[in-house]
Enzyme design. Sequence first.
Site, PDB file in Angstrom:
ATOM      1  N   ASP A  30       1.018  -1.277  -0.005  1.00 33.22           N
ATOM      2  CA  ASP A  30      -0.026  -0.061   0.065  1.00 33.22           C
ATOM      3  C   ASP A  30       1.014   1.417  -0.059  1.00 33.22           C
ATOM      4  O   ASP A  30       2.097   1.273   0.682  1.00 33.22           O
ATOM      5  CB  ASP A  30      -0.900  -0.104   1.318  1.00 33.22           C
ATOM      6  CG  ASP A  30      -2.044   0.847   1.246  1.00 33.22           C
ATOM      7  OD1 ASP A  30      -2.347   1.329   0.049  1.00 33.22           O
ATOM      8  OD2 ASP A  30      -2.799   1.142   2.088  1.00 33.22           O
TER       9      ASP A  30
ATOM     10  N   TRP B 225       3.131   7.847  -2.448  1.00 28.74           N
ATOM     11  CA  TRP B 225       4.639   7.920  -2.636  1.00 28.74           C
ATOM     12  C   TRP B 225       4.773   8.767  -3.798  1.00 28.74           C
ATOM     13  O   TRP B 225       5.752   9.757  -3.962  1.00 28.74           O
ATOM     14  CB  TRP B 225       5.198   6.558  -2.984  1.00 28.74           C
ATOM     15  CG  TRP B 225       6.569   6.688  -3.221  1.00 28.74           C
ATOM     16  CD1 TRP B 225       7.567   6.337  -2.374  1.00 28.74           C
ATOM     17  CD2 TRP B 225       7.325   6.579  -4.637  1.00 28.74           C
ATOM     18  NE1 TRP B 225       8.951   6.291  -3.053  1.00 28.74           N
ATOM     19  CE2 TRP B 225       8.731   6.389  -4.238  1.00 28.74           C
ATOM     20  CE3 TRP B 225       6.700   6.911  -5.987  1.00 28.74           C
ATOM     21  CZ2 TRP B 225       9.668   6.540  -5.363  1.00 28.74           C
ATOM     22  CZ3 TRP B 225       7.794   6.864  -6.899  1.00 28.74           C
ATOM     23  CH2 TRP B 225       9.215   6.886  -6.588  1.00 28.74           C
TER      24      TRP B 225
ATOM     25  N   ARG C  89       0.080   9.126 -10.171  1.00 27.19           N
ATOM     26  CA  ARG C  89       0.002   8.110  -9.231  1.00 27.19           C
ATOM     27  C   ARG C  89       0.828   6.862  -9.960  1.00 27.19           C
ATOM     28  O   ARG C  89       1.140   5.881  -9.506  1.00 27.19           O
ATOM     29  CB  ARG C  89      -1.332   7.540  -9.076  1.00 27.19           C
ATOM     30  CG  ARG C  89      -2.127   8.742  -8.026  1.00 27.19           C
ATOM     31  CD  ARG C  89      -3.403   8.218  -7.746  1.00 27.19           C
ATOM     32  NE  ARG C  89      -3.897   7.003  -7.644  1.00 27.19           N
ATOM     33  CZ  ARG C  89      -3.635   6.398  -6.146  1.00 27.19           C
ATOM     34  NH1 ARG C  89      -3.377   7.301  -5.417  1.00 27.19           N
ATOM     35  NH2 ARG C  89      -3.906   5.100  -5.880  1.00 27.19           N
TER      36      ARG C  89
ATOM     37  N   ASN D  86     -10.794  -2.672  -6.121  1.00 30.00           N
ATOM     38  CA  ASN D  86     -10.148  -1.654  -7.129  1.00 30.00           C
ATOM     39  C   ASN D  86     -10.725  -1.292  -8.564  1.00 30.00           C
ATOM     40  O   ASN D  86     -10.100  -0.432  -8.925  1.00 30.00           O
ATOM     41  CB  ASN D  86      -8.595  -2.166  -7.034  1.00 30.00           C
ATOM     42  CG  ASN D  86      -7.818  -2.080  -6.051  1.00 30.00           C
ATOM     43  OD1 ASN D  86      -6.997  -3.002  -5.490  1.00 30.00           O
ATOM     44  ND2 ASN D  86      -8.064  -1.290  -4.884  1.00 30.00           N
TER      45      ASN D  86
ATOM     46  N   GLU E 264       0.351 -13.055  12.741  1.00 32.14           N
ATOM     47  CA  GLU E 264       0.920 -12.068  13.469  1.00 32.14           C
ATOM     48  C   GLU E 264       1.084 -10.631  12.347  1.00 32.14           C
ATOM     49  O   GLU E 264       1.471 -11.307  11.197  1.00 32.14           O
ATOM     50  CB  GLU E 264       2.348 -12.384  13.847  1.00 32.14           C
ATOM     51  CG  GLU E 264       2.422 -13.506  14.791  1.00 32.14           C
ATOM     52  CD  GLU E 264       1.994 -12.905  16.248  1.00 32.14           C
ATOM     53  OE1 GLU E 264       1.804 -11.991  16.543  1.00 32.14           O
ATOM     54  OE2 GLU E 264       1.442 -14.067  16.947  1.00 32.14           O
TER      55      GLU E 264
HETATM   56  C1  FPP Z   1      -1.492   0.259  -3.476  1.00 32.45           C
HETATM   57  O1  FPP Z   1      -0.997   1.316  -3.614  1.00 32.45           O
HETATM   58  C2  FPP Z   1      -1.166  -0.598  -4.557  1.00 32.45           C
HETATM   59  C3  FPP Z   1      -1.882  -1.082  -5.469  1.00 32.45           C
HETATM   60  C4  FPP Z   1      -3.342  -0.956  -5.527  1.00 32.45           C
HETATM   61  C5  FPP Z   1      -1.340  -1.826  -6.798  1.00 32.45           C
HETATM   62  C6  FPP Z   1      -0.279  -2.815  -6.372  1.00 32.45           C
HETATM   63  C7  FPP Z   1       0.568  -2.791  -7.662  1.00 32.45           C
HETATM   64  C8  FPP Z   1       1.954  -2.838  -7.681  1.00 32.45           C
HETATM   65  C9  FPP Z   1       2.689  -2.768  -6.476  1.00 32.45           C
HETATM   66  C10 FPP Z   1       2.527  -2.978  -8.969  1.00 32.45           C
HETATM   67  C11 FPP Z   1       3.175  -4.310  -9.126  1.00 32.45           C
HETATM   68  C12 FPP Z   1       2.439  -5.208  -9.193  1.00 32.45           C
HETATM   69  C13 FPP Z   1       2.707  -6.376  -9.987  1.00 32.45           C
HETATM   70  C14 FPP Z   1       1.687  -7.506  -9.650  1.00 32.45           C
HETATM   71  C15 FPP Z   1       3.598  -6.317 -11.111  1.00 32.45           C
HETATM   72  P1  FPP Z   1      -2.081   2.472  -3.724  1.00 32.45           P
HETATM   73  O2  FPP Z   1      -2.675   2.952  -4.923  1.00 32.45           O
HETATM   74  O3  FPP Z   1      -3.484   2.050  -2.983  1.00 32.45           O
HETATM   75  O4  FPP Z   1      -1.582   3.760  -2.950  1.00 32.45           O
HETATM   76  P2  FPP Z   1      -2.250   5.080  -1.924  1.00 32.45           P
HETATM   77  O5  FPP Z   1      -2.917   4.439  -0.834  1.00 32.45           O
HETATM   78  O6  FPP Z   1      -1.044   5.670  -1.572  1.00 32.45           O
HETATM   79  O7  FPP Z   1      -3.360   5.582  -2.871  1.00 32.45           O
END
Ligand code: FPP
Length: 261
Positions: free
Chosen positions: A38, A43, A51, A86, A225
Amino acid sequence: MRLDPQKLRAYYADPPQDISLDDVDLGRIPSHVSIIMDGNGRWATARGLDRSRGHVAGVDSLREAVTTSVRLGLDVLSVYAFSTENWRRPQREVDLLMHLFATTLVKELPLFHQENVRLRFLGDIDALPDRTARVFHQGLDETADHTGMTFALAVNYGSRAEIARAARELARDVAAGRLAPDDVDEGAIGARLYTAGLPDPDLLIRTSGELRLSNYLLWQLAYTEFYVTDTLWPDFDRWEFLRAVAAFQGRSRRFGGVVGS
Ligand code: FPP
């Protein structure tokens, strides 16, 4: 379990001040670590970037997490990449993520071959866009014979939907006479979840400081945990992983019993 001490030492050279490999007991590495990745969006936003750049940076963290897990000798690493909720994100972001999943998988297949990693998916991957679903199936086929760590990617995954699906399957089996109602027990349910055959996670890591499960592995996390870090996913590296393992080893797991029983 499959830990190579020499490779592990080399991988964990140059420690920061607060943590080193000496802080963990290599004989008590968790078998299954699961991660809610997350903070990609935050970031990127903090850097004035789109984003999408956060998700791209998140791929690098994920590659490092896979390598770290292999070096530490885990049996299973599972990660939450995309939930059934999502789909509500802006279409552009959903498209980018689906594209990223497919291209990353193709690009990382050599790593899975090199490290003998077996791929698995949690969630309904057949409902994904064609190319992504096709590449995922290719990844499954190509790594099916690997005997090292299992890397389970949760995509289009929701825990309640998973449990409802298992319940439907049980109902069908009972209705068809393949299963007696009295045989519907925890094992029968577990065998119908996406995680069938995998051990339950020992340790769940969530990045970016959120204290939520977000519909992730509700059944499987019964005795897991939890470790929550404020670090955003793109900043999560091998040292953060080690801090989580060290914290895990400092816990006393009782599984509902009492200490020393
Ligand atoms: C959460 O950050 C992340 C995601 C919903 C997507 C996860 C995807 C990756 C780490 C990319 C790589 C994955 C693969 C399988 C190649 P967020 O967008 O919810 O961040 P925020 O909470 O700061 O908005």
